[in-house]
Design a protein around this motif. Structure first.
Motif, mmCIF file in Angstrom:
data_model
loop_
_atom_site.group_PDB
_atom_site.id
_atom_site.type_symbol
_atom_site.label_atom_id
_atom_site.label_comp_id
_atom_site.label_asym_id
_atom_site.label_seq_id
_atom_site.Cartn_x
_atom_site.Cartn_y
_atom_site.Cartn_z
ATOM 1 N N LEU A 49 1.028 -1.374 -0.156
ATOM 2 C CA LEU A 49 0.240 0.263 0.043
ATOM 3 C C LEU A 49 0.746 1.003 -0.077
ATOM 4 O O LEU A 49 2.408 1.256 0.108
ATOM 5 C CB LEU A 49 -0.560 0.243 1.558
ATOM 6 N N GLU A 50 0.265 2.277 -0.116
ATOM 7 C CA GLU A 50 0.910 3.398 -0.219
ATOM 8 C C GLU A 50 0.508 4.246 0.793
ATOM 9 O O GLU A 50 -0.882 3.893 0.853
ATOM 10 C CB GLU A 50 0.497 4.482 -1.713
ATOM 11 N N PRO A 51 0.987 5.247 1.523
ATOM 12 C CA PRO A 51 -0.072 6.032 2.812
ATOM 13 C C PRO A 51 -1.018 6.865 1.658
ATOM 14 O O PRO A 51 -2.368 7.274 2.541
ATOM 15 C CB PRO A 51 0.997 7.334 2.620
ATOM 16 N N PHE A 52 -1.785 7.359 0.412
ATOM 17 C CA PHE A 52 -2.340 7.678 0.161
ATOM 18 C C PHE A 52 -3.825 6.709 0.429
ATOM 19 O O PHE A 52 -4.915 7.168 0.593
ATOM 20 C CB PHE A 52 -2.468 8.592 -1.453
ATOM 21 N N HIS A 53 -3.348 5.457 -0.971
ATOM 22 C CA HIS A 53 -4.202 4.961 -0.515
ATOM 23 C C HIS A 53 -5.026 4.581 0.793
ATOM 24 O O HIS A 53 -6.422 4.127 0.875
ATOM 25 C CB HIS A 53 -3.812 3.547 -0.295
ATOM 26 N N VAL A 54 -4.173 4.511 2.262
ATOM 27 C CA VAL A 54 -5.449 4.374 3.157
ATOM 28 C C VAL A 54 -5.490 5.369 3.860
ATOM 29 O O VAL A 54 -6.768 5.624 4.595
ATOM 30 C CB VAL A 54 -3.616 4.328 4.414
ATOM 31 N N GLN A 55 -5.104 6.678 3.141
ATOM 32 C CA GLN A 55 -5.473 8.071 3.764
ATOM 33 C C GLN A 55 -7.045 7.801 2.832
ATOM 34 O O GLN A 55 -8.190 8.020 3.140
ATOM 35 C CB GLN A 55 -4.931 8.895 3.475
ATOM 36 N N PHE A 56 -7.216 7.946 1.516
ATOM 37 C CA PHE A 56 -8.288 7.593 0.727
ATOM 38 C C PHE A 56 -9.151 6.605 1.363
ATOM 39 O O PHE A 56 -11.089 7.065 2.103
ATOM 40 C CB PHE A 56 -8.250 7.229 -0.661
ATOM 41 N N ALA A 57 -8.659 5.570 1.847
ATOM 42 C CA ALA A 57 -9.763 4.060 2.545
ATOM 43 C C ALA A 57 -10.495 5.018 3.590
ATOM 44 O O ALA A 57 -11.345 4.634 4.043
ATOM 45 C CB ALA A 57 -9.162 3.176 2.826
ATOM 46 N N LEU A 58 -9.119 5.501 4.807
ATOM 47 C CA LEU A 58 -9.924 5.924 5.981
ATOM 48 C C LEU A 58 -11.096 7.120 6.181
ATOM 49 O O LEU A 58 -12.507 7.292 6.838
ATOM 50 C CB LEU A 58 -8.932 6.869 7.335
ATOM 51 N N VAL A 59 -10.721 8.378 4.998
ATOM 52 C CA VAL A 59 -11.608 9.443 4.776
ATOM 53 C C VAL A 59 -13.356 9.161 4.012
ATOM 54 O O VAL A 59 -14.430 9.043 4.830
ATOM 55 C CB VAL A 59 -11.107 10.037 3.883
ATOM 56 N N PHE A 60 -12.746 7.980 3.711
ATOM 57 C CA PHE A 60 -14.196 7.017 2.924
ATOM 58 C C PHE A 60 -14.989 6.422 3.775
ATOM 59 O O PHE A 60 -16.531 6.549 4.201
ATOM 60 C CB PHE A 60 -14.269 6.332 1.891
ATOM 61 N N LEU A 61 -14.430 6.064 4.590
ATOM 62 C CA LEU A 61 -15.280 5.353 6.045
ATOM 63 C C LEU A 61 -15.542 6.465 6.912
ATOM 64 O O LEU A 61 -16.565 5.951 7.233
ATOM 65 C CB LEU A 61 -14.200 4.089 6.601
ATOM 66 N N PHE A 62 -15.288 7.205 7.295
ATOM 67 C CA PHE A 62 -15.335 8.479 8.036
ATOM 68 C C PHE A 62 -16.950 8.506 7.555
ATOM 69 O O PHE A 62 -17.781 9.088 7.997
ATOM 70 C CB PHE A 62 -13.944 9.595 7.561
ATOM 71 N N MET A 63 -16.967 8.819 6.037
ATOM 72 C CA MET A 63 -17.935 9.668 5.636
ATOM 73 C C MET A 63 -19.136 8.607 5.375
ATOM 74 O O MET A 63 -20.131 9.402 5.879
ATOM 75 C CB MET A 63 -18.306 10.301 3.811
ATOM 76 N N LEU A 64 -18.546 7.447 5.494
ATOM 77 C CA LEU A 64 -19.952 6.419 5.327
ATOM 78 C C LEU A 64 -19.771 6.365 7.002
ATOM 79 O O LEU A 64 -21.425 5.918 7.738
ATOM 80 C CB LEU A 64 -19.065 5.033 5.512
ATOM 81 N N PHE A 72 -17.486 9.295 -2.753
ATOM 82 C CA PHE A 72 -18.370 8.295 -1.818
ATOM 83 C C PHE A 72 -19.803 8.703 -2.206
ATOM 84 O O PHE A 72 -21.048 8.252 -1.693
ATOM 85 C CB PHE A 72 -18.094 9.193 -0.278
ATOM 86 N N GLY A 73 -19.971 10.136 -2.706
ATOM 87 C CA GLY A 73 -20.717 11.159 -2.459
ATOM 88 C C GLY A 73 -21.747 10.985 -4.031
ATOM 89 O O GLY A 73 -22.427 9.656 -4.529
ATOM 90 N N LEU A 74 -20.462 10.024 -5.199
ATOM 91 C CA LEU A 74 -21.025 9.309 -6.287
ATOM 92 C C LEU A 74 -21.258 7.367 -6.205
ATOM 93 O O LEU A 74 -22.353 7.278 -6.591
ATOM 94 C CB LEU A 74 -19.618 8.962 -7.177
ATOM 95 N N VAL A 75 -20.417 6.993 -4.892
ATOM 96 C CA VAL A 75 -21.049 5.441 -4.657
ATOM 97 C C VAL A 75 -22.699 6.080 -3.634
ATOM 98 O O VAL A 75 -23.130 4.889 -4.267
ATOM 99 C CB VAL A 75 -20.360 4.754 -4.315
ATOM 100 N N TYR A 76 -22.693 6.564 -3.359
ATOM 101 C CA TYR A 76 -24.425 6.695 -2.333
ATOM 102 C C TYR A 76 -25.107 6.965 -3.297
ATOM 103 O O TYR A 76 -26.092 6.218 -2.912
ATOM 104 C CB TYR A 76 -23.798 7.750 -1.310
ATOM 105 N N VAL A 77 -24.985 8.053 -4.017
ATOM 106 C CA VAL A 77 -25.956 8.955 -5.279
ATOM 107 C C VAL A 77 -25.969 7.229 -5.870
ATOM 108 O O VAL A 77 -27.319 6.852 -6.502
ATOM 109 C CB VAL A 77 -25.387 9.512 -5.760
ATOM 110 N N GLY A 78 -25.024 6.622 -6.471
ATOM 111 C CA GLY A 78 -25.541 5.292 -7.272
ATOM 112 C C GLY A 78 -25.949 4.011 -6.699
ATOM 113 O O GLY A 78 -27.131 3.297 -7.686
ATOM 114 N N VAL A 79 -25.922 3.638 -5.261
ATOM 115 C CA VAL A 79 -25.952 2.664 -5.007
ATOM 116 C C VAL A 79 -27.734 2.856 -4.500
ATOM 117 O O VAL A 79 -28.870 2.112 -4.359
ATOM 118 C CB VAL A 79 -26.024 2.576 -3.342
#
Length: 135
Positions: free
Chosen positions: A29-44, A109-116
């Motif tokens: 993993l790269e640090p930005f992958h972890v950062q992206f996942a954490l912010v995505f989960l934070f929004m969830l 997250f917004g795109l996934v949310y609207v898509g679902v």
């Protein structure tokens, strides 16, 4: 009045310390992958908490837009707090891609949310139509 008098941000230092380069290399993993996942989960998590409050406060028609907007604002305030905590004098100790990855995660997250939501409505419409044809 300083916000750091109310909020103990030392847990951020401990959490950032867990992201050791060797540990990231083990998983590839790269640090930005972890950062992206954490912010995505934070929004969830924020949507899970804020949406019932918005549903209680507002009409049913505007609940999705207002809950996503409220969650986005809360996330941006929290990320700004992290950014200010990482300031050393006049420069930030965070990587240069910090805000771009955070904003990408929030919008994804917004795109996934609207898509679902859209797929769920489409599924309900198609199943109703097929039930009418069968009857």
């Amino acid at each position: 009045m300083n916000i750091m008098e109310w909020f103990d941000a030392t847990f951020l230092q401990e959490t950032i310390g867990l992201l050791d380069d060797d540990l990231l290399d083990v998983f590839g993993l790269e640090p930005f992958h972890v950062q992206f996942a954490l912010v995505f989960l934070f929004m969830l998590a924020l949507m899970w908490v804020v949406k019932p409050v918005i549903e209680w406060m507002m009409l049913n028609h505007w609940k999705t837009l207002s809950s996503y907007t409220a969650c986005t604002l809360i996330a941006l305030v929290f990320l700004q707090l992290v950014d200010r905590y990482a300031m050393a004098d006049t420069t930030s100790t965070l990587p240069g891609y910090y805000w771009s990855v955070c904003l990408l995660a929030i919008s994804s997250f917004g795109l996934v949310y609207v898509g679902v939501k859209g797929m769920r409505k489409l599924y309900v419409r198609l199943t109703k139509r097929s039930k009418r044809k069968a009857a």
